[in-house]
Design a protein around this motif. Structure first.
Motif, PDB file in Angstrom:
ATOM      1  N   LEU A  17       1.960  -4.262  -3.953  1.00  0.00           N
ATOM      2  CA  LEU A  17       2.343  -4.786  -5.270  1.00  0.00           C
ATOM      3  C   LEU A  17       1.713  -6.159  -5.515  1.00  0.00           C
ATOM      4  CD1 LEU A  17       6.103  -3.727  -5.443  1.00  0.00           C
ATOM      5  CD2 LEU A  17       4.209  -2.767  -6.748  1.00  0.00           C
ATOM      6  N   LEU A  55       3.429   3.261  -5.491  1.00  0.00           N
ATOM      7  CA  LEU A  55       4.151   3.007  -6.740  1.00  0.00           C
ATOM      8  C   LEU A  55       5.111   4.130  -7.105  1.00  0.00           C
ATOM      9  CD1 LEU A  55       1.072   1.679  -8.674  1.00  0.00           C
ATOM     10  CD2 LEU A  55       3.066   0.316  -8.053  1.00  0.00           C
ATOM     11  N   ARG A 105       6.260  -3.205 -10.930  1.00  0.00           N
ATOM     12  CA  ARG A 105       5.669  -1.876 -10.922  1.00  0.00           C
ATOM     13  C   ARG A 105       5.286  -1.421 -12.334  1.00  0.00           C
ATOM     14  NH1 ARG A 105       7.391   2.526 -12.492  1.00  0.00           N
ATOM     15  NH2 ARG A 105       6.641   4.531 -11.757  1.00  0.00           N
TER      16      ARG A 105
END
Length: 197
Positions: A17, A55, A105
């Motif tokens: 991330l 993800l 996200r």
């Protein structure tokens, strides 16, 4: 021999991330993720099938979880009330996980056409599960499809609001807010098509 790290999956997700946010999803490799996390490629592939899976890992459980919640809803509820009940229950699970990762996200997915397509595929699978659950509750197929489309739209809008304004409001609060707005619009809408017979 290296010891098993109970936080390996979390470290890999955090590293991915961070890198996706810094450089963009398309410009990050699995090798860079594992290097940032201080882990090996072998460890990465123990938890994820590819860099996209970081993800969406676990998203395959959303449809069955929502469907199970709809099926557990009180039999006296209308099909749409059962959908709302299911959304609230799933929302409570999301709230427990917190919104900070969801916000990060969402921004990454929005920046990539490939990830947006994956997200649409995910919601199509959720819709299939929800249609099946409603039909099992006795809703006619056409009604189940219509209510599923509305339910998925409510879920997505509630999710957007939850991630847009992180704070004390639970995901379920946003579900109620969006459904109340929809109900208000439907009350004032003229069900007759203009110019119809």
């Amino acid at each position: 021999m290296p010891r098993w790290d109970p936080r390996a999956e979390e470290r890999l997700r955090e590293a991915a991330l961070e890198l996706y946010s810094e450089r963009g999803y398309e410009h990050v490799t699995v090798a860079e993720i594992t290097e940032r996390a201080g882990l090996t490629r072998r460890t990465f592939f123990r938890y994820f099938t590819d860099k996209r899976d970081v993800l969406f890992a676990g998203s395959d459980r959303l449809g069955p979880t929502l469907a199970a919640a709809v099926l557990r809803a009180d039999a006296a509820l209308s099909p749409f009330e059962a959908v709302l009940s299911g959304l609230v229950q799933v929302g409570d699970l999301l709230t427990e996980q917190g919104s900070s990762i969801a916000v990060q996200r969402r921004a990454i997915v929005r920046s990539s056409p490939e990830l947006q397509e994956r997200s649409r595929t995910k919601f199509a699978a959720v819709a299939d599960s929800l249609v099946d659950a409603l039909e099992r509750r006795g809703a006619p197929a056409a009604e189940a499809r219509l209510l599923t489309e509305v339910g998925v739209a409510l879920f997505r809008e509630a999710f957007e609001r939850w991630t847009d304004a992180p704070g004390p409001a639970r995901f379920a609060d946003h579900v109620h807010e969006v459904s109340a707005e929809l109900a208000a619009h439907l009350r004032v809408a003229d069900p007759h098509v203009p110019g119809g017979g």
